[in-house]
Design a protein around this motif. Structure first.
Motif, PDB file in Angstrom:
ATOM      1  N   ALA A 292      74.037  67.225  69.278  1.00 62.68           N
ATOM      2  CA  ALA A 292      72.727  67.805  68.970  1.00 62.68           C
ATOM      3  C   ALA A 292      72.851  68.795  67.820  1.00 62.68           C
ATOM      4  CB  ALA A 292      72.171  68.495  70.217  1.00 62.68           C
ATOM      5  N   PRO A 293      71.715  69.223  67.241  1.00 66.32           N
ATOM      6  CA  PRO A 293      71.770  70.233  66.182  1.00 66.32           C
ATOM      7  C   PRO A 293      72.512  71.486  66.631  1.00 66.32           C
ATOM      8  CG  PRO A 293      69.604  69.241  66.242  1.00 66.32           C
ATOM      9  CD  PRO A 293      70.344  68.718  67.438  1.00 66.32           C
ATOM     10  N   GLY A 294      73.344  71.989  65.747  1.00 68.69           N
ATOM     11  CA  GLY A 294      74.166  73.141  66.064  1.00 68.69           C
ATOM     12  C   GLY A 294      75.474  73.056  65.305  1.00 68.69           C
ATOM     13  N   PRO A 295      76.446  73.881  65.672  1.00 71.54           N
ATOM     14  CA  PRO A 295      77.694  73.937  64.903  1.00 71.54           C
ATOM     15  C   PRO A 295      78.465  72.627  64.880  1.00 71.54           C
ATOM     16  CG  PRO A 295      77.843  75.246  66.915  1.00 71.54           C
ATOM     17  CD  PRO A 295      76.404  74.903  66.728  1.00 71.54           C
ATOM     18  N   ASP A 296      78.454  71.856  65.964  1.00 68.61           N
ATOM     19  CA  ASP A 296      79.182  70.586  65.957  1.00 68.61           C
ATOM     20  C   ASP A 296      78.566  69.606  64.964  1.00 68.61           C
ATOM     21  OD1 ASP A 296      81.158  71.119  67.988  1.00 68.61           O
ATOM     22  OD2 ASP A 296      79.550  71.001  69.465  1.00 68.61           O
ATOM     23  N   LEU A 297      77.239  69.563  64.913  1.00 69.98           N
ATOM     24  CA  LEU A 297      76.573  68.650  63.986  1.00 69.98           C
ATOM     25  C   LEU A 297      76.841  69.050  62.541  1.00 69.98           C
ATOM     26  CD1 LEU A 297      74.702  66.162  63.824  1.00 69.98           C
ATOM     27  CD2 LEU A 297      72.774  67.751  63.683  1.00 69.98           C
ATOM     28  N   VAL A 298      76.803  70.335  62.266  1.00 74.86           N
ATOM     29  CA  VAL A 298      77.111  70.815  60.905  1.00 74.86           C
ATOM     30  C   VAL A 298      78.534  70.427  60.526  1.00 74.86           C
ATOM     31  CG1 VAL A 298      77.391  72.846  59.448  1.00 74.86           C
ATOM     32  CG2 VAL A 298      75.482  72.727  61.042  1.00 74.86           C
ATOM     33  N   TRP A 299      79.473  70.645  61.432  1.00 73.02           N
ATOM     34  CA  TRP A 299      80.877  70.375  61.148  1.00 73.02           C
ATOM     35  C   TRP A 299      81.125  68.880  60.940  1.00 73.02           C
ATOM     36  CZ3 TRP A 299      84.950  67.922  63.850  1.00 73.02           C
ATOM     37  CH2 TRP A 299      86.230  68.191  63.357  1.00 73.02           C
ATOM     38  N   LEU A 300      80.430  68.043  61.691  1.00 77.42           N
ATOM     39  CA  LEU A 300      80.658  66.600  61.619  1.00 77.42           C
ATOM     40  C   LEU A 300      79.921  65.918  60.471  1.00 77.42           C
ATOM     41  CD1 LEU A 300      80.461  65.860  65.429  1.00 77.42           C
ATOM     42  CD2 LEU A 300      82.443  65.342  63.986  1.00 77.42           C
ATOM     43  N   THR A 301      78.757  66.448  60.080  1.00 81.04           N
ATOM     44  CA  THR A 301      77.906  65.743  59.116  1.00 81.04           C
ATOM     45  C   THR A 301      77.456  66.583  57.934  1.00 81.04           C
ATOM     46  OG1 THR A 301      75.801  66.322  60.183  1.00 81.04           O
ATOM     47  CG2 THR A 301      76.966  64.385  61.035  1.00 81.04           C
ATOM     48  N   GLY A 302      77.539  67.917  58.040  1.00 75.10           N
ATOM     49  CA  GLY A 302      76.974  68.768  57.005  1.00 75.10           C
ATOM     50  C   GLY A 302      75.468  68.919  57.107  1.00 75.10           C
ATOM     51  N   TYR A 303      74.870  68.443  58.199  1.00 76.01           N
ATOM     52  CA  TYR A 303      73.413  68.470  58.335  1.00 76.01           C
ATOM     53  C   TYR A 303      72.975  69.599  59.262  1.00 76.01           C
ATOM     54  CZ  TYR A 303      68.664  67.077  59.643  1.00 76.01           C
ATOM     55  OH  TYR A 303      67.308  67.058  59.882  1.00 76.01           O
ATOM     56  N   THR A 304      72.076  70.433  58.765  1.00 76.36           N
ATOM     57  CA  THR A 304      71.411  71.452  59.561  1.00 76.36           C
ATOM     58  C   THR A 304      69.909  71.221  59.464  1.00 76.36           C
ATOM     59  OG1 THR A 304      73.132  73.089  59.094  1.00 76.36           O
ATOM     60  CG2 THR A 304      71.033  73.917  59.911  1.00 76.36           C
ATOM     61  N   PRO A 305      69.232  70.806  60.547  1.00 79.60           N
ATOM     62  CA  PRO A 305      67.783  70.643  60.481  1.00 79.60           C
ATOM     63  C   PRO A 305      67.096  71.933  60.053  1.00 79.60           C
ATOM     64  CG  PRO A 305      68.656  69.709  62.515  1.00 79.60           C
ATOM     65  CD  PRO A 305      69.773  70.475  61.872  1.00 79.60           C
ATOM     66  N   THR A 306      66.004  71.788  59.318  1.00 77.66           N
ATOM     67  CA  THR A 306      65.258  72.967  58.883  1.00 77.66           C
ATOM     68  C   THR A 306      64.810  73.790  60.076  1.00 77.66           C
ATOM     69  OG1 THR A 306      64.489  71.744  56.948  1.00 77.66           O
ATOM     70  CG2 THR A 306      63.290  73.747  57.529  1.00 77.66           C
ATOM     71  N   ALA A 307      64.393  73.114  61.132  1.00 78.50           N
ATOM     72  CA  ALA A 307      63.989  73.785  62.366  1.00 78.50           C
ATOM     73  C   ALA A 307      64.402  72.913  63.543  1.00 78.50           C
ATOM     74  CB  ALA A 307      62.485  74.030  62.389  1.00 78.50           C
ATOM     75  N   VAL A 308      64.915  73.547  64.584  1.00 75.55           N
ATOM     76  CA  VAL A 308      65.257  72.822  65.805  1.00 75.55           C
ATOM     77  C   VAL A 308      64.058  72.908  66.741  1.00 75.55           C
ATOM     78  CG1 VAL A 308      66.830  72.669  67.762  1.00 75.55           C
ATOM     79  CG2 VAL A 308      67.696  73.358  65.517  1.00 75.55           C
ATOM     80  N   THR A 309      63.451  71.758  67.025  1.00 73.86           N
ATOM     81  CA  THR A 309      62.246  71.712  67.844  1.00 73.86           C
ATOM     82  C   THR A 309      62.456  70.775  69.016  1.00 73.86           C
ATOM     83  OG1 THR A 309      61.209  69.820  66.736  1.00 73.86           O
ATOM     84  CG2 THR A 309      60.940  71.982  65.702  1.00 73.86           C
TER      85      THR A 309
END
Length: 375
Positions: free
Chosen positions: A36-53
């Protein structure tokens, strides 16, 4: 929040991370990972959603299959621009459609999956309803070492974050402490961290006098006085990677006891650092630092673990604590931060971030560990 996404990494780096994560999941007996969105997603893909909803965003990883990012249609353009997007397939879903059905089509109907610790309960329950035969384990439980071993680029970013925190400490030594509130000094620290490149300040503990006996003291309006010991613990994220350091200063000249306790904690911190080398169990770092304090008769006043990992978050595995028998591996990064806390009187903590090298350890914080006298 996870701070800015580092630009030091390429699509190949993210592809390698996703492949490694999928392989580790299979080795752990899992059918895959759900991130899910969060540090693992950033680390794995470089993607941070603009807003987590409430809209479902979920990365699906499984060995032998292409990575798939399930994402709301209205957020797909941002996801496509992520640094790791070329290494995965986007599966978007529109409002009014069932995102769990979209995700279920990617999963084994009776598989056991690792899932992000910070995944929303409504999303996990939605998946369980769509696939009643599935089961789940938190990533911390299933793959605690997923992000623990840093590569060379990550180590550079952690070193830069540590140097920025060190620069903040060097500056804060020169400000006035006596007669000012803890909140004033904490605001100075936060401003310094940002000046030296931090995009996110996670904590600025300023614990003066008796407040220093609380390791996680919440800063307040107490006015710092001459004669106070002051614990400073501060950090955050710079270029997506964490800093965390503690130093204990004294306002004016310390008493003999204050100096003795500070020297004891410094000796314990040095012993913990000297215990760091490949193959040593994490608990041995804790034992080394704790033993020094216990032998001096202050063991009951060291009331927390000796250290925690750091990376894209400021607290993550591995943990330097009794019972953690996992061996240290080159590239691991964690704090070494023993302390002594005397209720109603004062506390002392000294903390460096340390990385494991091929033959020992290397500090990423290098400010003076002897007692610093401030005005």
């Amino acid at each position: 929040m996870t701070g800015a996404v580092p630009t030091s990494f390429t699509a190949d780096d993210y592809e390698a991370r996703m492949e490694r994560a999928a392989r580790q999941a299979a080795d752990a007996g899992l059918a895959g990972l759900l991130v899910a969105p969060g540090p693992d997603l950033v680390w794995l893909t470089g993607y941070t959603p603009t807003a987590v909803t409430e809209r479902l965003t979920l990365l699906v990883l499984a060995a032998g299959r292409d990575p798939v990012l399930v994402v709301p249609t209205l957020e797909a353009p941002d996801a496509e621009r992520a640094l790791g997007a070329s290494a995965l397939t986007l599966r978007d879903w529109t409002d009014g459609k069932d995102p769990y059905a979209t995700t279920a089509a990617l999963l084994d109907a009776d598989g056991r999956f690792g899932i992000s610790d910070n995944a929303w309960a409504m999303h996990l329950l939605g998946l369980q309803k769509a696939l009643p035969g599935t089961s789940y384990a938190s990533l911390t439980e299933a793959l605690p070492m997923l992000r623990a071993v840093k590569d060379a680029a990550e180590l550079e970013l952690l070193a830069a974050a540590g140097a920025a925190a060190d620069a903040a400490f060097e500056e804060i030594r020169g400000v006035a402490f006596a007669g000012r509130r803890e909140t004033d000094v904490a605001a100075d620290l936060a401003a310094l961290l940002r000046r030296f490149g931090h995009s996110q300040v996670d904590f600025t503990i300023v614990a003066s006098g008796p407040n220093g006996a609380n390791p996680h003291h919440e800063i307040g309006d107490r006015v710092i006085e001459r004669g106070d010991m002051v614990v400073l613990d501060f950090g955050g994220l710079k270029d997506g990677y964490g800093s965390d350091t503690s130093r204990t200063v004294h306002v004016g000249e310390p008493t003999d006891e204050e100096r003795r306790v500070h020297d004891l904690v410094r000796e314990a911190q040095e012993a913990g650092f000297r215990a760091v080398r490949p193959g040593v169990a994490c608990q041995e770092v804790d034992r080394a630092a704790r033993g020094v304090i216990a032998d001096a008769g202050y063991g009951e006043y060291f009331i927390h673990r000796t250290g925690h990992g750091i990376g894209v978050t400021t607290h993550e595995p591995p943990y330097m604590i009794e019972g953690e028998e996992r061996p240290l591996v080159p590239g691991m990064c964690f704090s070494v931060e023993p302390g002594v806390y005397l209720p109603g009187r004062f506390g002392v903590r000294i903390e460096d971030i340390v990385t494991v090298t091929e033959d020992g350890g290397r500090r990423l914080n290098n400010t003076v560990r002897e007692m610093v006298i401030v005005d």
